[in-house]
Design a protein around this motif. Sequence first.
Motif, PDB file in Angstrom:
ATOM      1  N   GLU A 147       6.282  -4.860  -2.891  1.00  0.00           N
ATOM      2  CA  GLU A 147       5.972  -5.385  -1.553  1.00  0.00           C
ATOM      3  C   GLU A 147       6.175  -4.282  -0.499  1.00  0.00           C
ATOM      4  N   ARG A 148       7.237  -3.508  -0.624  1.00  0.00           N
ATOM      5  CA  ARG A 148       7.487  -2.401   0.313  1.00  0.00           C
ATOM      6  C   ARG A 148       6.385  -1.344   0.209  1.00  0.00           C
ATOM      7  N   LEU A 149       5.953  -1.031  -1.027  1.00  0.00           N
ATOM      8  CA  LEU A 149       4.861  -0.069  -1.193  1.00  0.00           C
ATOM      9  C   LEU A 149       3.574  -0.594  -0.547  1.00  0.00           C
ATOM     10  N   ALA A 150       3.289  -1.885  -0.715  1.00  0.00           N
ATOM     11  CA  ALA A 150       2.088  -2.469  -0.093  1.00  0.00           C
ATOM     12  C   ALA A 150       2.176  -2.395   1.428  1.00  0.00           C
ATOM     13  N   ASP A 151       3.362  -2.616   1.971  1.00  0.00           N
ATOM     14  CA  ASP A 151       3.545  -2.465   3.422  1.00  0.00           C
ATOM     15  C   ASP A 151       3.249  -1.028   3.848  1.00  0.00           C
ATOM     16  N   GLY A 152       3.682  -0.063   3.032  1.00  0.00           N
ATOM     17  CA  GLY A 152       3.422   1.340   3.338  1.00  0.00           C
ATOM     18  C   GLY A 152       1.939   1.669   3.304  1.00  0.00           C
ATOM     19  N   VAL A 153       1.208   1.080   2.351  1.00  0.00           N
ATOM     20  CA  VAL A 153      -0.240   1.289   2.280  1.00  0.00           C
ATOM     21  C   VAL A 153      -0.901   0.755   3.549  1.00  0.00           C
ATOM     22  N   SER A 154      -0.538  -0.462   3.957  1.00  0.00           N
ATOM     23  CA  SER A 154      -1.175  -1.048   5.142  1.00  0.00           C
ATOM     24  C   SER A 154      -0.820  -0.294   6.414  1.00  0.00           C
ATOM     25  N   ALA A 155       0.311   0.385   6.420  1.00  0.00           N
ATOM     26  CA  ALA A 155       0.684   1.189   7.584  1.00  0.00           C
ATOM     27  C   ALA A 155      -0.024   2.537   7.597  1.00  0.00           C
ATOM     28  N   ARG A 156      -0.226   3.143   6.443  1.00  0.00           N
ATOM     29  CA  ARG A 156      -0.772   4.508   6.371  1.00  0.00           C
ATOM     30  C   ARG A 156      -2.287   4.589   6.219  1.00  0.00           C
TER      31      ARG A 156
END
Length: 151
Positions: free
Chosen positions: A126-135
């Motif tokens: 979930e944290r990695l997916a948040d990072g994708v949506s931010a970057r």
Amino acid sequence: MISVERGFVVRLPVGELVSYMEDFTRTEEWDPGTVTCVRLDDGPVRTGSRWRNTSRFRGRETELEYRLVTQEPTRLVFVGENKTVTAVDDLRFEETGDGTRLTYRASLTFKGLARLAAPFLRPEFERLADGVSARLPAAAEARRSDGTPSS
């Protein structure tokens, strides 16, 4: 299996964003877990094109070989595999008034004993997916479809 999904708008036309995303080597620009991603074949990107993606997860590096299995004007699907996991990245593109809405879904199916760890790994994915949506939006918007940085 673990599935995570994020949706966001990228200020690029659909075709330009699809062109950017179909070159999986660009995961180095937008995926916080990717260390390197190398194309394994030559020529234009097409169904069947392959990449070796090295990612860092929980302090360890792992390699998956990805292939492009679906290449449509509004959808791309990449499947990555190694001995412990099969990963599916399903990207869907929809034109909006201010660019393209990208729905990014990543699904991971663990093999063998690794299946037992899956429930405990969800928060990290979930944290990695948040990072994708931010970057991802900024990374894609910083490039033109020909791969050069925009001015």
